[in-house]
Every structure is written in C-alpha cells, then in structure tokens.
Design a protein around this motif. Structure first.
Motif, PDB file in Angstrom:
ATOM      1  N   GLU A 148       0.759  -1.153   0.145  1.00 28.65           N
ATOM      2  CA  GLU A 148      -0.094   0.050  -0.031  1.00 28.65           C
ATOM      3  C   GLU A 148       0.879   1.277  -0.110  1.00 28.65           C
ATOM      4  OE1 GLU A 148      -2.902   0.132  -0.528  1.00 28.65           O
ATOM      5  OE2 GLU A 148      -4.024  -1.745  -0.065  1.00 28.65           O
ATOM      6  N   ALA A 149       2.004   1.245  -0.613  1.00 28.94           N
ATOM      7  CA  ALA A 149       3.058   2.200  -0.751  1.00 28.94           C
ATOM      8  C   ALA A 149       2.263   3.540  -1.108  1.00 28.94           C
ATOM      9  CB  ALA A 149       4.225   2.027  -1.233  1.00 28.94           C
TER      10      ALA A 149
ATOM     11  N   LEU B 113      -0.797   4.764   1.798  1.00 31.32           N
ATOM     12  CA  LEU B 113      -0.582   4.671   3.229  1.00 31.32           C
ATOM     13  C   LEU B 113      -0.057   5.819   3.919  1.00 31.32           C
ATOM     14  CD1 LEU B 113      -0.425   2.896   5.646  1.00 31.32           C
ATOM     15  CD2 LEU B 113       1.895   2.110   5.342  1.00 31.32           C
TER      16      LEU B 113
ATOM     17  N   ASP C 149       1.764  -6.009   8.658  1.00 30.23           N
ATOM     18  CA  ASP C 149       2.035  -5.939   7.371  1.00 30.23           C
ATOM     19  C   ASP C 149       1.770  -7.493   7.034  1.00 30.23           C
ATOM     20  OD1 ASP C 149       3.151  -4.955   4.686  1.00 30.23           O
ATOM     21  OD2 ASP C 149       4.332  -6.679   5.252  1.00 30.23           O
TER      22      ASP C 149
ATOM     23  N   SER D 187       4.420  -7.401   2.271  1.00 29.58           N
ATOM     24  CA  SER D 187       4.604  -6.301   1.346  1.00 29.58           C
ATOM     25  C   SER D 187       5.854  -6.605   0.629  1.00 29.58           C
ATOM     26  CB  SER D 187       4.490  -4.917   1.864  1.00 29.58           C
ATOM     27  OG  SER D 187       3.120  -4.612   2.475  1.00 29.58           O
TER      28      SER D 187
ATOM     29  N   THR E   7       5.937  -0.203   1.658  1.00 31.00           N
ATOM     30  CA  THR E   7       4.847   0.036   2.770  1.00 31.00           C
ATOM     31  C   THR E   7       5.317   0.258   4.164  1.00 31.00           C
ATOM     32  OG1 THR E   7       3.191  -1.037   1.348  1.00 31.00           O
ATOM     33  CG2 THR E   7       2.805  -1.049   3.794  1.00 31.00           C
TER      34      THR E   7
END
Length: 409
Positions: free
Chosen positions: A23-24, A27, A45, A48, A52
């Motif tokens: 979700e970079a 986020l 997490d 990832s 992220t």
C-alpha cells in the motif's frame, strides 16, 4: 511527521489498527489523516514487497509482520493483541479520517457507556450509494473480536456482549468520518477488484446460500456485467432472507434491485426506493435512494416530486455534489433555469471535477443566452471526461456541444 498531540483528559487512549500489503501509494495519506488524533498507530503487514513498511515506520507507526492468514478476521484479531489503547480505530489504506469528525468523535469516545461508534463513510465513485455506515471505532474489550471471512466485522461479538451486559450502548457519529477511495472506477479496474469480489462472494454463497451481504454484492455485480436474470434472482433471494428495518444490507438490496428494475418495471423500482427511503437509518445513508428515486421520477416527467426528494437529499448531505446535481436536473425540468444554475453551482462547489454538473451548467447558460459561459462549461466537462478516462463520452459531448456553440480547436 508531527508528534501526536496529547489525548484530552476526559477520554482514554486511542489506537489505530491497520492490516496492509503493498500500500505504498496510499498509506502515507491515510496515516497523516489521523496524526494528532490517535495515540498510537499499529500497522500489521502481511507480506509487502514495496515500501509499505518503510513508509509506515517513517510516519511513526509500530509495524508487525505476519503471513497472510487467508482472510481478514484472524489478521485483525491478531492486530488487537498488539494494541495498548482503550479505544480502537480501524482503517484500510484507501481510507482517510475527515478533519471535521475529530471533535464529535472525541466527545463520543469520552462517554463511559459507549461500546461502539458507527462511522459514516463517503464512498468516492460509488454513485449509487455515496455513504455507508461502518463499525470501525470501538472500545478495546476482551469480548470484542472480528468474525466473517470476507466481510469481517465486530458486530456479532458486540451484540453478544450487550446481551450479557446491557448497560453498553452503540452510537452513530453525526458527521461523515471517513473518505473511501476503494470504489472509484479507475481503482476497481487497476486492482482487479471486481474479479476478486466475484470470487469471494461466490465462495461465501457456496458456504451460506442465503447470505444477504453476498447476495447484494454478487447480485449487483451480475447486473452490472449484463447478467441481469442471475443478478435479479440473487437480489430477490437476499431481500427475502434479510432481516427487516435497519439491517445493514437491506438498503443495499432494495437499491440494487430498484436500479436493476428501473427500466423494465419503474413502478416497482419506485416502490423499492421508497421502502429504502423509509428505513430507520441516518439521513445521509438514505440519501442514495432519495437521489435515485428523484432520477426515476424525472424520467417520467414528475419534476415536482423529484425536486422535493432532491431538496431532502441536499438538506441531509449538503456536501454531496450528486444531491445538488439532481436538484439542478429537477429545477431545469420545471423550467426554473436560475434555480437550476444555482444548484449546479452548488454541486461544483462540492466537487469541481463533477463533469456532469459542468455539462448541465453549460446547457443552462446556453438557454439563458450566455454563450461564453456555455462554451467554457462544455470545454471543462470535455477535459474532465478525458482526464477521467471517459474518452468516448468526451468525444460525444464534443460533437453534441459543437453543434450548439463554437468550441474552437
């Protein structure tokens, strides 16, 4: 990131809990939206391969890593074990806390008898249901846990706890609290969300053939993809097995079925929308059936009734561009051009990128004899449609508008 502000003395500590994976891109905006509101941020997490984890840590979050357990309920329950707050706010990376909700939420959290607070969530891109209610803010109590494989919720455990300890209460936050990007059309395409939704709902129906939530989601998807008969059957089945009144899926089933029937059986569609309007739910939740029913009435020349519904929608959700847009359509059908222009202007004040409002505002300007304003409005609508990936619609509008005014190169 600015260090969190201290919590008000009359409320307990508040923990943010998130489950993330790759979700970079989103986020940081999510975490920034709760800065100074939550007392700790705990991000779990699940594998990832992008930045992220680094982004979360850079924003001051405590990060734990676990293998993906197969669905959200066990992941969210594991996350609960790493929190220290008295209250828990649960967000996804495609959600943001709205600033105007902070004060009312802080006041609610300070109530010693509240167990759970339902949050109004604005669904960007979900034109048929612009608001939903999500149970994402609750007291950290050992009896509260997540359940459900796809649509995991804490509601079942909350209901069981209140049955044992009836002094606890549930409240609704009166202000929209969350902004959700997950239903924007371009994001659905990019993330293959429709395919994943279908697979998850088909699996859920195999386990629970009459589940209202799965029937609502898969039924609407079938209709949208052109499988109308299958979709209608699923929506009807879900409605038959959905508890009455304020059950969270009932409104979605009523609206989905009404939308599917609006062309073939407009009378029943209107009845279904009216049932949805009358559900004992927060006004912003029922704004969608009011807008949709207004649109249906406009198609059948009932401008006055449509205007009344649109005015109710605007009063309930004055921040919603779609409500003002629908009011503009009703006013224009009634020949009230100045009122229509005002409504479209209000819509654009809420959402300057609402292409339909630019287009219809331009039509009103043309009818009022303001050629320059009409040309400008059409060009803005065309540019927005192109930018929003609707090249075909942009080309059609360019052709239609070009027959009315000179648009230039």
């Amino acid at each position: 990131m600015t260090p969190p502000e201290p919590a008000p003395a009359n409320r307990g500590r508040l923990s943010l809990s998130m489950i993330v994976r790759n979700e970079a891109e989103r986020l940081q905006a999510c975490l920034a939206s709760v800065a100074g509101f939550v007392d700790e941020m705990v991000v779990v997490d699940t594998g990832s391969s992008d930045a992220t984890v680094a982004i979360a840590e850079g924003c001051g979050a405590i990060v734990h890593s676990i293998p993906w357990p197969g669905d959200f309920a066990p992941a969210r329950n594991q996350a609960l074990q790493w929190l220290s707050g008295d209250w828990v706010l649960v967000l996804d990376a495609d959600e943001r806390l709205l600033p105007a909700s902070r004060q009312p939420l802080q006041a609610l959290i300070a109530d010693p008898d509240l167990l759970l607070i339902n949050l109004l969530r604005f669904e960007a891109g979900a034109s048929q249901a612009p608001y939903s209610s999500v149970s994402r803010l609750f007291r950290r109590h050992p009896a509260i846990h997540w359940s459900g494989q796809y649509h995991s919720m804490v509601d079942a455990s909350v209901s069981a706890l209140i049955a044992r300890e009836p002094h606890w209460r549930i409240a609704d936050c009166p202000e929209p609290a969350l902004h959700h990007d997950g239903y924007r059309p371009e994001l659905l395409v990019q993330g293959n969300k429709g395919t994943r939704l279908r697979q998850a709902m088909e699996a859920e129906l195999a386990r629970h053939p009459n589940d209202p939530y799965a029937c609502a989601k898969l039924g609407a998807l079938e209709v949208a993809e052109g499988h109308r008969r299958r979709g209608l059957a699923l929506l009807e089945r879900g409605l038959r097995h959905c508890p009455p009144l304020a059950h969270p899926e009932r409104l979605e089933l009523l609206c989905g079925l009404a939308l599917a029937l609006s062309a073939s059986d407009p009378e029943r569609a209107a009845q279904l929308y009216q049932q949805a309007v009358e559900l004992p739910l927060p006004a912003r939740i029922t704004v969608a059936p009011r807008i949709n029913l207004a649109g249906l009435l406009l198609e059948h020349g009932q401008g006055a009734a449509a205007r009344e519904l649109a005015e109710q929608a605007c009063a309930s959700a004055p921040e919603l561009a779609l409500a003002w847009y629908q009011l503009g359509l009703a006013e224009r059908q009634l020949g009230r051009l100045a009122a229509a222009a005002t409504a479209y202007d209000r819509a654009l004040g809420c959402d300057p990128d609402h292409a339909a409002s630019h287009r219809n505002r331009a039509l009103v300007a043309l009818l009022q004899g303001d050629i320059a304003a009409a040309r400008s409005g059409f060009l803005q609508a065309i540019a927005l449609l192109e930018r929003q990936g609707q090249a075909g619609e942009a080309a059609r509008l360019r052709h239609q508008a070009g027959e009315l005014v000179k648009l230039g190169a």
